[in-house]
Scaffold this motif. Structure first.
Motif, mmCIF file in Angstrom:
data_model
loop_
_atom_site.group_PDB
_atom_site.id
_atom_site.type_symbol
_atom_site.label_atom_id
_atom_site.label_comp_id
_atom_site.label_asym_id
_atom_site.label_seq_id
_atom_site.Cartn_x
_atom_site.Cartn_y
_atom_site.Cartn_z
ATOM 1 N N SER A 325 0.839 -1.090 -0.020
ATOM 2 C CA SER A 325 0.160 0.069 0.109
ATOM 3 C C SER A 325 1.039 1.255 -0.081
ATOM 4 C CB SER A 325 -0.941 -0.028 1.306
ATOM 5 O OG SER A 325 -1.579 -1.099 1.143
ATOM 6 N N GLY A 326 0.335 2.501 -0.568
ATOM 7 C CA GLY A 326 1.040 3.463 -0.433
ATOM 8 C C GLY A 326 0.027 4.628 0.008
ATOM 9 N N GLY A 327 0.720 5.888 0.321
ATOM 10 C CA GLY A 327 -0.189 7.127 0.599
ATOM 11 C C GLY A 327 -0.207 8.037 -0.266
ATOM 12 N N LEU A 328 -1.287 8.661 -0.465
ATOM 13 C CA LEU A 328 -1.433 9.712 -1.499
ATOM 14 C C LEU A 328 -1.641 11.099 -1.059
ATOM 15 C CD1 LEU A 328 -2.037 10.649 -4.510
ATOM 16 C CD2 LEU A 328 -4.451 9.859 -4.213
ATOM 17 N N VAL A 329 -1.148 12.364 -1.592
ATOM 18 C CA VAL A 329 -1.255 13.556 -1.014
ATOM 19 C C VAL A 329 -1.804 14.333 -2.214
ATOM 20 C CG1 VAL A 329 -0.129 15.669 -0.137
ATOM 21 C CG2 VAL A 329 0.117 13.416 1.040
ATOM 22 N N ILE A 330 -2.952 15.042 -2.050
ATOM 23 C CA ILE A 330 -3.376 15.905 -3.386
ATOM 24 C C ILE A 330 -3.234 17.606 -2.674
ATOM 25 C CG2 ILE A 330 -5.307 16.776 -4.497
ATOM 26 C CD1 ILE A 330 -6.523 13.787 -3.984
ATOM 27 N N GLN A 331 -2.415 18.403 -3.525
ATOM 28 C CA GLN A 331 -2.060 19.471 -3.097
ATOM 29 C C GLN A 331 -2.966 20.445 -4.052
ATOM 30 O OE1 GLN A 331 0.227 21.092 -0.790
ATOM 31 N NE2 GLN A 331 -1.331 22.723 -1.351
ATOM 32 N N LYS A 332 -3.684 21.446 -3.553
ATOM 33 C CA LYS A 332 -4.423 22.291 -4.404
ATOM 34 C C LYS A 332 -3.947 23.781 -4.350
ATOM 35 C CE LYS A 332 -7.482 22.103 -6.459
ATOM 36 N NZ LYS A 332 -7.665 21.916 -8.006
ATOM 37 N N THR A 333 -3.495 24.367 -5.521
ATOM 38 C CA THR A 333 -2.853 25.617 -5.349
ATOM 39 C C THR A 333 -3.767 26.494 -6.505
ATOM 40 O OG1 THR A 333 -1.368 24.882 -7.227
ATOM 41 C CG2 THR A 333 -0.761 24.585 -4.957
ATOM 42 N N SER A 338 0.648 30.044 -6.958
ATOM 43 C CA SER A 338 0.808 28.838 -6.442
ATOM 44 C C SER A 338 0.566 28.968 -4.700
ATOM 45 C CB SER A 338 2.513 28.620 -6.718
ATOM 46 O OG SER A 338 2.695 28.380 -7.977
ATOM 47 N N ASP A 339 -0.456 29.829 -4.354
ATOM 48 C CA ASP A 339 -0.757 29.888 -3.219
ATOM 49 C C ASP A 339 -1.802 28.538 -2.758
ATOM 50 O OD1 ASP A 339 0.698 32.009 -2.763
ATOM 51 O OD2 ASP A 339 -1.223 33.426 -2.932
ATOM 52 N N ALA A 340 -1.718 27.904 -1.603
ATOM 53 C CA ALA A 340 -2.386 26.899 -1.128
ATOM 54 C C ALA A 340 -3.924 27.339 -1.071
ATOM 55 C CB ALA A 340 -2.028 26.211 0.093
ATOM 56 N N LEU A 341 -4.846 26.146 -1.552
ATOM 57 C CA LEU A 341 -6.236 26.680 -1.482
ATOM 58 C C LEU A 341 -7.053 25.596 -1.020
ATOM 59 C CD1 LEU A 341 -6.697 27.616 -5.507
ATOM 60 C CD2 LEU A 341 -6.245 29.021 -3.626
ATOM 61 N N SER A 342 -7.828 26.015 0.301
ATOM 62 C CA SER A 342 -8.714 25.204 1.025
ATOM 63 C C SER A 342 -9.860 25.083 0.269
ATOM 64 C CB SER A 342 -8.765 25.632 2.247
ATOM 65 O OG SER A 342 -9.304 26.851 2.518
ATOM 66 N N GLY A 343 -10.698 24.024 0.633
ATOM 67 C CA GLY A 343 -12.129 24.020 0.388
ATOM 68 C C GLY A 343 -12.397 23.187 -0.914
ATOM 69 N N ALA A 344 -11.264 22.575 -1.872
ATOM 70 C CA ALA A 344 -11.500 21.864 -2.940
ATOM 71 C C ALA A 344 -12.023 20.528 -2.569
ATOM 72 C CB ALA A 344 -10.449 21.832 -3.891
ATOM 73 N N ILE A 345 -12.923 19.823 -3.005
ATOM 74 C CA ILE A 345 -13.461 18.583 -2.851
ATOM 75 C C ILE A 345 -13.185 17.532 -3.920
ATOM 76 C CG2 ILE A 345 -15.502 17.075 -2.335
ATOM 77 C CD1 ILE A 345 -16.766 19.581 -1.347
ATOM 78 N N PHE A 346 -12.589 16.414 -3.658
ATOM 79 C CA PHE A 346 -11.808 15.256 -4.342
ATOM 80 C C PHE A 346 -12.729 13.834 -4.150
ATOM 81 C CE2 PHE A 346 -8.755 18.775 -5.148
ATOM 82 C CZ PHE A 346 -8.412 18.523 -6.383
ATOM 83 N N GLU A 347 -12.489 12.971 -4.914
ATOM 84 C CA GLU A 347 -12.915 11.622 -4.793
ATOM 85 C C GLU A 347 -11.993 10.735 -5.557
ATOM 86 O OE1 GLU A 347 -17.916 12.034 -4.353
ATOM 87 O OE2 GLU A 347 -16.859 11.572 -6.473
ATOM 88 N N VAL A 348 -11.661 9.451 -4.982
ATOM 89 C CA VAL A 348 -10.799 8.492 -5.795
ATOM 90 C C VAL A 348 -11.651 7.602 -6.160
ATOM 91 C CG1 VAL A 348 -8.830 7.278 -5.582
ATOM 92 C CG2 VAL A 348 -8.806 9.459 -4.207
ATOM 93 N N TYR A 349 -11.165 7.175 -7.663
ATOM 94 C CA TYR A 349 -11.781 6.121 -8.141
ATOM 95 C C TYR A 349 -10.703 5.029 -8.655
ATOM 96 C CZ TYR A 349 -16.016 8.835 -8.532
ATOM 97 O OH TYR A 349 -17.215 9.531 -8.105
ATOM 98 N N VAL A 420 0.578 14.823 -5.539
ATOM 99 C CA VAL A 420 0.074 15.308 -6.935
ATOM 100 C C VAL A 420 -0.437 16.715 -6.746
ATOM 101 C CG1 VAL A 420 -2.166 14.403 -6.775
ATOM 102 C CG2 VAL A 420 -1.300 15.034 -8.951
ATOM 103 N N THR A 421 0.129 17.869 -7.307
ATOM 104 C CA THR A 421 -0.476 19.113 -7.344
ATOM 105 C C THR A 421 -1.246 19.384 -8.392
ATOM 106 O OG1 THR A 421 1.651 19.683 -6.291
ATOM 107 C CG2 THR A 421 0.545 21.590 -7.087
ATOM 108 N N LEU A 422 -2.409 20.104 -8.002
ATOM 109 C CA LEU A 422 -3.523 20.339 -8.944
ATOM 110 C C LEU A 422 -4.053 21.649 -8.849
ATOM 111 C CD1 LEU A 422 -5.631 17.203 -8.653
ATOM 112 C CD2 LEU A 422 -4.026 17.553 -10.401
ATOM 113 N N PRO A 423 -3.698 22.671 -9.935
ATOM 114 C CA PRO A 423 -3.804 24.060 -9.790
ATOM 115 C C PRO A 423 -5.238 24.424 -10.213
ATOM 116 C CG PRO A 423 -2.700 23.671 -11.713
ATOM 117 C CD PRO A 423 -2.760 22.255 -10.955
#
Length: 468
Positions: A325-333, A338-349, A420-423
């Motif tokens: 197993s491995g961990g996953l970090v999603i960074q929203k900017t 490139s500032d960090a953004l809170s409040g984005a909602i994600f699902e994993v499929y 993974v970084t997602l702007p």
């Protein structure tokens, strides 16, 4: 024939039957010191030698105390077993070591059996421990003439599933009217040559806390004739990252009943009861399914697991399957800053437009979502592709036209997650008037007209004043 001679023949037939079993013809070496019928009166000397020959295989015909010298018979003995330990104890009668140089000693020995040797009037005068060498032999020299009780106490490195039963042997040994002062015994062992295997299932859901099942397939080893299954267990020392949730056990496909046929203890040991042991005779294999939950990633996210199968004290090890197993970090900017953004909602499929695996998750004040663990594969498979879907953009930002992102997660601990970084692009506001456009020009013309009108009024007043 005298009564004593009959007793000697009876004793020779009964002593060491289990121990002297060997394949092939028996050689005639050893010292035959008298031509007269064997009797205590023609025993010479006071000490002899006992040599134990240890080989793998099924017991054959009973031996006669002589060394096997025929080359064909030697080859048929089977694999020599080194490291096997024996206890050799001299038998006493009413507290005194049995002396086989006397008729009374033979009379006492004639009543001894492996079953009654541990109780009065018998006891043990002394004890010696010997271990077989590379040739499978262990020799005891200078043994005082007497009756000896031989017990196999340790199989050493050998997977012995049917150890030889304790046996009695005399030194010297009566053989066809003569005495053997160098006595050879050939106790053979049935080895456990089974190869138990182990496998691990995919989890019921590819996230931490899901259930994985470890399956142990343990062939039931064959025993020597007359032997029984005295013990059978499967020990699975679980990794600290696994939590035991239950087990099922079957024999040749027939389910067994926990606490009736077997018990489960510790972390984790499945032990057959006497009822369960009785169901092993003539069977092929035991299957144990051990259910666990994966509770954490640990240092590397790779959890291996090995089981030990023990039959009658003979232990065999399985292979070591692995769940990864491995961990996953999603960074929203912010796409621009490139500032960090809170409040984005994600699902994993599990695939694009596939089955939901985990979520929804919302980015925190640092713009991150940290998913503790996703299953990536078993054994040598240490990575897997997932699809991340953004279902809601942060306030004031635009949801991408294609909200799907493919991510390859690699096995790893909490200190090395896949990141993974997602702007996101900020939304645009309504159109505003342009600075210096039509509106400001009108104001400029109007202001200029008012200035000219004021200047004209002043000039006119001065001209009137001059005429008057």
């Amino acid at each position: 024939m005298s009564l004593r001679s009959l007793r000697l023949r009876k004793l020779a037939a009964g002593i060491g039957v289990a121990a002297l079993a060997a394949l092939g013809a028996m050689g005639a070496s050893g010292a035959a010191h008298a031509a007269d019928p064997a009797s205590p009166s023609n025993i010479t000397g006071t000490t002899g030698t006992l040599t134990i020959h240890k080989h793998a295989g099924d017991p054959g015909a009973a031996g006669n105390g002589a060394e096997i010298t025929d080359p064909d018979a030697v080859r048929q003995l089977g694999e020599a077993l080194s490291g096997v330990q024996f206890s050799v104890q001299r038998v006493a009668y009413e507290g005194t070591a049995i002396d086989l140089t006397t008729a009374a000693g033979w009379d006492q020995a004639a009543t001894a059996t492996p079953a009654n040797i541990a109780s009065a009037p018998f006891s043990f005068a002394n004890s010696t421990t010997v271990t077989t060498g590379a040739d499978g032999q262990a020799a005891l020299a200078n043994l005082p003439y007497g009756l000896y009780y031989v017990t196999e106490t340790n199989p050493g490195p050998n997977p012995i599933v049917s150890p030889v039963q304790p046996f009695l042997v005399s030194v010297p040994y009566p053989n066809q009217g003569t005495w053997l002062y160098d006595v050879h015994v050939y106790p053979k062992n049935k080895l456990n040559d089974t190869n138990p295997t182990k496998s691990v299932s995919a989890p019921d859901a590819p996230v931490l806390g899901s259930t994985v099942v470890w399956t142990v397939n343990a062939p039931v080893p064959a025993l020597a004739a007359g032997d029984t299954y005295r013990s059978f267990s499967i020990t699975d020392d679980l990794d600290d990252r696994l939590s035991y949730t239950g087990a099922t056990v079957s024999v040749d496909g027939t389910p067994l009943v926990e606490d009736t046929d077997y018990t489960v203890s510790g972390n984790v040991k499945i032990t057959f009861t006497s009822v369960g042991l009785s169901k092993l005779a003539g069977k092929t294999a035991v299957e144990a399914k051990i259910s666990t939950k994966v509770m954490s990633l640990g240092a590397d996210g790779q959890i291996t697991n090995t089981a030990l199968v023990n039959t009658n004290g003979s232990e065999r090890e399985t292979n070591s399957p692995q769940t990864n197993s491995g961990g996953l970090v999603i960074q929203k900017t912010d796409a621009a800053t490139s500032d960090a953004l809170s409040g984005a909602i994600f699902e994993v499929y599990d695939a694009k437009n596939g089955t939901l695996v985990a979520g929804p998750f919302t980015t925190d004040a640092t713009g991150k979502i940290s998913i503790d663990g996703l299953w990536v594969g078993n054994d040598s498979v240490t990575s897997r592709t997932y699809w991340v879907k953004e279902t809601q953009a942060p306030a004031g930002y635009v949801l991408p036209a294609d909200p799907w992102t493919e991510v390859t997660v690699t096995a790893g601990g909490t200190s090395a997650p896949t990141t993974v970084t997602l702007p996101n692009t900020q939304q645009t506001g309504p159109n505003l008037p342009l600075t210096g456009g039509a509106g400001s020009a009108a104001f400029t013309i109007l202001g200029g007209g008012l200035v000219l009108a004021g200047v004209g009024t002043i000039v006119a007043r001065r001209m009137r004043a001059q005429r008057s």
